[in-house]
Design a protein around this motif. Sequence first.
Motif, PDB file in Angstrom:
ATOM      1  N   ILE A  28       4.053  24.580  -2.320  1.00 18.57           N
ATOM      2  CA  ILE A  28       4.893  23.739  -1.463  1.00 18.57           C
ATOM      3  C   ILE A  28       6.235  24.446  -1.289  1.00 18.57           C
ATOM      4  CG2 ILE A  28       6.119  21.517  -1.357  1.00 18.57           C
ATOM      5  CD1 ILE A  28       3.822  20.265  -2.854  1.00 18.57           C
ATOM      6  N   PRO A  29       6.866  24.348  -0.124  1.00 18.29           N
ATOM      7  CA  PRO A  29       8.195  24.969   0.043  1.00 18.29           C
ATOM      8  C   PRO A  29       9.185  24.439  -0.980  1.00 18.29           C
ATOM      9  CG  PRO A  29       7.299  24.346   2.179  1.00 18.29           C
ATOM     10  CD  PRO A  29       6.378  23.759   1.141  1.00 18.29           C
ATOM     11  N   ASP A  34       9.723  16.477  -2.117  1.00 19.37           N
ATOM     12  CA  ASP A  34       8.893  16.074  -3.249  1.00 19.37           C
ATOM     13  C   ASP A  34       9.345  16.722  -4.557  1.00 19.37           C
ATOM     14  OD1 ASP A  34       6.337  14.541  -3.865  1.00 19.37           O
ATOM     15  OD2 ASP A  34       5.899  16.464  -4.803  1.00 19.37           O
ATOM     16  N   ARG A  35      10.143  17.770  -4.486  1.00 19.68           N
ATOM     17  CA  ARG A  35      10.624  18.411  -5.723  1.00 19.68           C
ATOM     18  C   ARG A  35      11.485  17.462  -6.535  1.00 19.68           C
ATOM     19  NH1 ARG A  35      14.494  21.656  -7.987  1.00 19.68           N
ATOM     20  NH2 ARG A  35      15.949  21.389  -6.258  1.00 19.68           N
ATOM     21  N   GLY A  47       0.267  18.662  -4.745  1.00 15.35           N
ATOM     22  CA  GLY A  47      -0.065  19.734  -5.663  1.00 15.35           C
ATOM     23  C   GLY A  47      -1.565  19.821  -5.867  1.00 15.35           C
ATOM     24  N   LEU A  48      -1.952  20.530  -6.918  1.00 13.64           N
ATOM     25  CA  LEU A  48      -3.358  20.790  -7.215  1.00 13.64           C
ATOM     26  C   LEU A  48      -3.749  20.090  -8.516  1.00 13.64           C
ATOM     27  CD1 LEU A  48      -6.006  22.421  -6.731  1.00 13.64           C
ATOM     28  CD2 LEU A  48      -4.964  24.261  -8.087  1.00 13.64           C
ATOM     29  N   PRO A  49      -4.736  19.180  -8.471  1.00 10.51           N
ATOM     30  CA  PRO A  49      -5.158  18.522  -9.707  1.00 10.51           C
ATOM     31  C   PRO A  49      -5.924  19.477 -10.612  1.00 10.51           C
ATOM     32  CG  PRO A  49      -6.430  17.718  -7.823  1.00 10.51           C
ATOM     33  CD  PRO A  49      -5.408  18.640  -7.277  1.00 10.51           C
ATOM     34  N   THR A 110       8.265  30.603  -4.060  1.00  9.24           N
ATOM     35  CA  THR A 110       7.506  31.777  -4.490  1.00  9.24           C
ATOM     36  C   THR A 110       7.967  32.226  -5.860  1.00  9.24           C
ATOM     37  OG1 THR A 110       7.275  32.508  -2.184  1.00  9.24           O
ATOM     38  CG2 THR A 110       6.867  34.145  -3.911  1.00  9.24           C
ATOM     39  N   PRO A 111       7.085  32.272  -6.844  1.00  7.22           N
ATOM     40  CA  PRO A 111       7.485  32.698  -8.185  1.00  7.22           C
ATOM     41  C   PRO A 111       8.150  34.076  -8.163  1.00  7.22           C
ATOM     42  CG  PRO A 111       5.276  31.788  -8.239  1.00  7.22           C
ATOM     43  CD  PRO A 111       5.659  31.883  -6.794  1.00  7.22           C
ATOM     44  N   GLY A 112       9.304  34.154  -8.791  1.00  2.66           N
ATOM     45  CA  GLY A 112      10.046  35.408  -8.838  1.00  2.66           C
ATOM     46  C   GLY A 112      11.045  35.584  -7.726  1.00  2.66           C
TER      47      GLY A 112
END
Length: 310
Positions: A28-29, A34-35, A47-49, A110-112
């Motif tokens: 998600i951006p 929602d954050r 998200g992903l269950p 994006t991680p990182g």
Amino acid sequence: MALADDLAAAVRRLLDGLDQGQRALASIPFHDADRHTWAYWPTDRKGLPVHLLDRAGTKEVHRCLSTVLTPTAFAKAVAIMGLDEVLDLREGHAWDRRHRDDYWITVFGTPGEAPWGWRFEGHHVSIHATVAGDEVTMVPLFLGANPGEVRDADRVVVAPLAAEESLGFELLHALTVEQRADAIVADSAPDDILTRNDPRIDASLAEEGIPLAALGGAAAAAADALLANYLGRFPAGARGPDPVGARFAWAGADEPGAGHYHRLAGPRVLVELDNTQDGANHVHTVVRDPQADFAYDVLAAHHRSAHGPA
């Protein structure tokens, strides 16, 4: 490596093992509203269950979770997840939302590539990590348990949040009569933590109770142990709440077995424990920072640095 790097690497491994559809659900951006939305009860989330993942994917989720929690806090979290199966048994398997894999992962951004974030959430577990540069902010952090304890005759078999409860009672009982008069703010405990899942904290909570700085002897030691227990949920490298100026407040029964509530609140910390539901065998705890939940303060500073004053 620093915590920010460790978390980014763990989340990238998780994402790399997902198929295209799963990755789209999980990602998600960063600036999605929602954050700032969270809940500690069973409900659908963005998200992903976890229950959609295979064994390898589930292992990667737990690797991420263990990266953002100390080993003790990680043990509590997975025990709490397992208790959903116990609760399902007690309820006669009447509801399909009681399941140890009814938890959701969400990657914001994006991680990182700071800022970005990661969330793990479901019934009685809500873990948030926000990364801005090398700063990792981990609040709010919620852990609950229903049942709060499982007994075999007179022995406690499982009680993930027993230390939080017993240390709270220890501090209450270490106070003098005069100090208890200042600390006790209500005869009856509220039916839940007062802040619930509010995105912002009522600053007046920090005005009630007895200042920890006024304590000495056994009471001061008990307060230190209680704080250490809650702040010990955060791993090395995470920016945890600051207990300076905190006050201790109590409501409800002064012995286990009946509804009780305690709070540690100051300018940069809020801890709540409530155990009133289901015959005082249903515990909710949360650790927050009134100025830094969801990394408000770090992100505001980042915005000012990048864009100048508004």
